[in-house]
Design a protein around this motif. Structure first.
Motif, PDB file in Angstrom:
ATOM      1  N   ILE A 107      75.677  17.426  52.485  1.00 37.85           N
ATOM      2  CA  ILE A 107      75.828  18.376  51.374  1.00 37.85           C
ATOM      3  C   ILE A 107      75.320  17.749  50.076  1.00 37.85           C
ATOM      4  O   ILE A 107      74.668  18.390  49.258  1.00 37.85           O
ATOM      5  CB  ILE A 107      77.299  18.813  51.215  1.00 37.85           C
ATOM      6  N   ARG A 111      65.668  25.624  54.569  1.00 40.74           N
ATOM      7  CA  ARG A 111      64.547  26.547  54.347  1.00 40.74           C
ATOM      8  C   ARG A 111      63.607  26.501  55.536  1.00 40.74           C
ATOM      9  O   ARG A 111      63.094  27.518  55.980  1.00 40.74           O
ATOM     10  CB  ARG A 111      63.761  26.134  53.120  1.00 40.74           C
ATOM     11  N   GLN A 149      63.225  15.264  40.738  1.00 41.37           N
ATOM     12  CA  GLN A 149      64.210  16.345  40.857  1.00 41.37           C
ATOM     13  C   GLN A 149      63.743  17.306  41.933  1.00 41.37           C
ATOM     14  O   GLN A 149      63.881  18.526  41.811  1.00 41.37           O
ATOM     15  CB  GLN A 149      64.364  17.102  39.529  1.00 41.37           C
ATOM     16  N   MET A 183      61.237  32.977  52.651  1.00 43.20           N
ATOM     17  CA  MET A 183      62.028  32.067  51.820  1.00 43.20           C
ATOM     18  C   MET A 183      63.116  32.863  51.098  1.00 43.20           C
ATOM     19  O   MET A 183      63.348  32.696  49.906  1.00 43.20           O
ATOM     20  CB  MET A 183      61.123  31.350  50.810  1.00 43.20           C
ATOM     21  N   ASP A 238      66.261  32.727  51.570  1.00 38.79           N
ATOM     22  CA  ASP A 238      67.471  31.961  51.272  1.00 38.79           C
ATOM     23  C   ASP A 238      67.158  30.799  50.334  1.00 38.79           C
ATOM     24  O   ASP A 238      67.755  29.738  50.408  1.00 38.79           O
ATOM     25  CB  ASP A 238      68.115  31.460  52.563  1.00 38.79           C
ATOM     26  N   GLU A 239      66.220  31.033  49.446  1.00 42.08           N
ATOM     27  CA  GLU A 239      65.773  30.032  48.470  1.00 42.08           C
ATOM     28  C   GLU A 239      66.920  29.314  47.768  1.00 42.08           C
ATOM     29  O   GLU A 239      66.929  28.101  47.649  1.00 42.08           O
ATOM     30  CB  GLU A 239      64.886  30.751  47.443  1.00 42.08           C
ATOM     31  N   ARG A 268      74.993  25.551  49.634  1.00 39.29           N
ATOM     32  CA  ARG A 268      75.535  24.886  50.811  1.00 39.29           C
ATOM     33  C   ARG A 268      76.937  24.406  50.459  1.00 39.29           C
ATOM     34  O   ARG A 268      77.146  23.818  49.410  1.00 39.29           O
ATOM     35  CB  ARG A 268      74.642  23.715  51.218  1.00 39.29           C
ATOM     36  N   VAL A 269      77.884  24.706  51.314  1.00 46.41           N
ATOM     37  CA  VAL A 269      79.284  24.402  51.019  1.00 46.41           C
ATOM     38  C   VAL A 269      79.916  23.715  52.217  1.00 46.41           C
ATOM     39  O   VAL A 269      79.614  24.058  53.361  1.00 46.41           O
ATOM     40  CB  VAL A 269      80.086  25.694  50.711  1.00 46.41           C
ATOM     41  N   ARG A 270      80.756  22.748  51.954  1.00 43.46           N
ATOM     42  CA  ARG A 270      81.537  22.158  53.034  1.00 43.46           C
ATOM     43  C   ARG A 270      83.017  22.206  52.693  1.00 43.46           C
ATOM     44  O   ARG A 270      83.464  21.655  51.700  1.00 43.46           O
ATOM     45  CB  ARG A 270      81.123  20.717  53.296  1.00 43.46           C
ATOM     46  N   LYS A 306      82.918  20.445  48.868  1.00 47.04           N
ATOM     47  CA  LYS A 306      81.648  19.942  48.349  1.00 47.04           C
ATOM     48  C   LYS A 306      80.658  21.089  48.365  1.00 47.04           C
ATOM     49  O   LYS A 306      80.593  21.833  49.355  1.00 47.04           O
ATOM     50  CB  LYS A 306      81.117  18.821  49.248  1.00 47.04           C
ATOM     51  N   THR A 353      70.461  25.040  45.556  1.00 46.97           N
ATOM     52  CA  THR A 353      69.085  24.730  45.203  1.00 46.97           C
ATOM     53  C   THR A 353      68.671  25.617  44.047  1.00 46.97           C
ATOM     54  O   THR A 353      68.663  26.836  44.185  1.00 46.97           O
ATOM     55  CB  THR A 353      68.149  24.999  46.389  1.00 46.97           C
ATOM     56  N   SER A 367      71.587  18.717  36.200  1.00 44.65           N
ATOM     57  CA  SER A 367      70.322  18.470  36.895  1.00 44.65           C
ATOM     58  C   SER A 367      69.909  19.662  37.752  1.00 44.65           C
ATOM     59  O   SER A 367      70.706  20.565  38.011  1.00 44.65           O
ATOM     60  CB  SER A 367      70.466  17.255  37.799  1.00 44.65           C
ATOM     61  N   ALA A 368      68.658  19.614  38.200  1.00 48.50           N
ATOM     62  CA  ALA A 368      68.207  20.591  39.198  1.00 48.50           C
ATOM     63  C   ALA A 368      69.027  20.367  40.459  1.00 48.50           C
ATOM     64  O   ALA A 368      69.533  19.269  40.692  1.00 48.50           O
ATOM     65  CB  ALA A 368      66.732  20.383  39.472  1.00 48.50           C
ATOM     66  N   ASN A 369      69.142  21.408  41.257  1.00 47.42           N
ATOM     67  CA  ASN A 369      69.881  21.344  42.524  1.00 47.42           C
ATOM     68  C   ASN A 369      71.274  20.743  42.326  1.00 47.42           C
ATOM     69  O   ASN A 369      71.611  19.713  42.910  1.00 47.42           O
ATOM     70  CB  ASN A 369      69.113  20.518  43.561  1.00 47.42           C
ATOM     71  N   PHE A 416      75.030  19.515  42.333  1.00 48.67           N
ATOM     72  CA  PHE A 416      76.023  19.208  43.367  1.00 48.67           C
ATOM     73  C   PHE A 416      77.377  19.095  42.696  1.00 48.67           C
ATOM     74  O   PHE A 416      77.503  18.504  41.625  1.00 48.67           O
ATOM     75  CB  PHE A 416      75.665  17.888  44.051  1.00 48.67           C
TER      76      PHE A 416
END
Lengths: 294, 110
Positions: free
Chosen positions: A84, A94, A243, B1, B3-4, B8-10, B24, B28, B71-73, B75
């Motif tokens: 994760i 993807r 990034q 694409m 699901d761009e 995501r999950v846990r 967590k 994206t 930041s990008a993506n 978390f």
């Protein structure tokens, strides 16, 4: 433990002296002489010289070869290891979506021929691979596009396009943990030599070759960066500096730019030759795709 | 694409009542900060995820307002207390108005 006792005695002497305890305090009273700095030095040297290698790093070290994982900070390693936290897995997902997406005049998807993506397990370890029908070696990227054009009658994906990155990452991820074992015989030999020549060729305004960083100074600092041995087992890799996820060819391009040299187009024969040489050089290291690097 | 931007999950499948568990999650997203220019020199409009709402069986339990420093993506990880079996909904909203949602289920025992 003669030394630690000696140190304790010396420390006790210091404390007592500070509190102006009456009577002289002799460190050696306990019968153990306190070590002189000269005696202590070899011990300290040995501790510093002992490689601080964590058992968890063992799979990433093959002989003298050390994956970039070994040079990464523990935080970066933790990021790579957790599915994760590792942003590279977004590309894997993807890729999974694209695997079953029907495209092209033949009305096929990857899954039409190959079935589930798990059938790709262990395939990537032998890439780049000699393709007799094309009379040239093919990388995973090129093989994907070969399939798209020949089997699916679809448009090839551009190098570094999100789709090609996603599919490459997905396919290589199926071989995660398996050692790179590209064939190095026959016509591949010539490409390894070609890549080797490029690796050792001085380039750019800095007049440097790949060797000057990655063979001569791995583990040392280049400004804030820690130089690695330049192994290719983690590509495509998620670079925190980008990034985003990028291919090996993008990384090579970045290196050439940093040497202030002219770059080659992504997917060019020069980069393919370097990729082949580097794959041969890192033989045996496990595939880490998608890896996380600084 | 399609699901761009699929988050995501846990979440652990099961937890004991009263247990503190970790969630967590990662999404994206380019997190365009509005100061980047494209190849032709035009400013790429700012588009960042600015809101996250987490609901546990419909009740707000966690959330956040994000700024350009993220930041990008992105978390995130956070902790929740297992009270009852049910759904954990995560809703991310970006500045273009796009909404990304995921729902995870958890079974609380005992």
């Amino acid at each position: 433990m003669p030394m630690s006792r000696g140190v304790l005695c010396a420390l006790a002497g210091f404390v007592l002296a500070v509190f102006s305890c009456p009577g002289p305090v002799v460190a050696g009273e306990s019968g153990v002489a306190s070590p002189s700095p000269v005696d202590a030095a070899p011990h300290i040297d040995a501790a510093l010289a002992a490689p601080r290698i964590d058992a968890a790093l063992a799979p990433y070290i093959v002989g003298a070869k050390r994956s970039g994982y070994v040079y990464a900070l523990p935080e970066t390693r933790a990021m790579q290891d957790d599915e994760i936290m590792n942003p590279g897995f977004a590309w894997v997902e993807r890729g999974r979506g694209l695997w079953t997406e029907v495209e092209g005049a033949n009305g096929k998807s990857c899954a039409s021929c190959h079935g589930p993506v798990e059938s790709m397990a262990g395939k990537a370890v032998s890439y780049p691979k000699w393709k007799a029908s094309m009379n040239r070696p093919v990388t995973v990227e090129r093989q994907i596009n070969f399939c798209r054009v020949a089997a699916m009658k679809a448009e090839p994906w551009e190098h570094e396009s999100p789709q090609l990155l996603a599919m490459t990452t997905l396919i290589k991820q199926q071989s995660r943990g398996l050692p790179m074992s590209m064939a190095d015989d026959g016509p591949m030999r010539e490409w390894i030599d070609r890549g080797k020549a490029l690796y050792f060729a001085r380039r750019g305004q800095l007049d440097m070759s790949c060797k000057h960083c990655h063979d001569d100074h791995p583990g040392e600092k280049l400004r804030a960066e820690t130089l690695s041995q330049a192994h290719v087992n983690g590509f495509p890799t998620y670079r925190l500096g980008w990034q985003g996820l990028g291919s090996l060819h993008r990384r090579l391009e970045t290196c050439y730019e940093q040497m202030r040299a002219e770059t080659y187009p992504l997917g060019s024969d020069e980069y393919v030759a370097l990729e082949i040489f580097l794959t041969d050089r890192g033989r045996g290291l496990p595939i880490e795709t998608p890896s996380v690097r600084r | 694409m399609a699901d761009e931007n699929k988050p995501r999950v846990r979440v652990p499948k099961t937890a004991k009542k009263g247990e503190i568990f970790e969630v967590k999650t990662s999404v994206t997203h380019p997190m365009e900060n509005g100061s980047r220019k494209d190849k032709d020199g035009n400013v790429v409009p700012r588009n960042i995820i600015n809101k996250l709402v987490v609901k546990y069986n419909g009740k707000d339990v966690f959330g956040g307002d994000f700024g350009t420093a993220v930041s990008a993506n992105p978390f995130l990880s956070f902790h929740l207390k297992a009270e009852e079996s049910g759904k954990i909904d995560l809703t991310w909203t970006d500045e273009s108005g796009a909404v990304f949602t995921t729902t995870e289920t958890i079974t609380v025992e005992g």
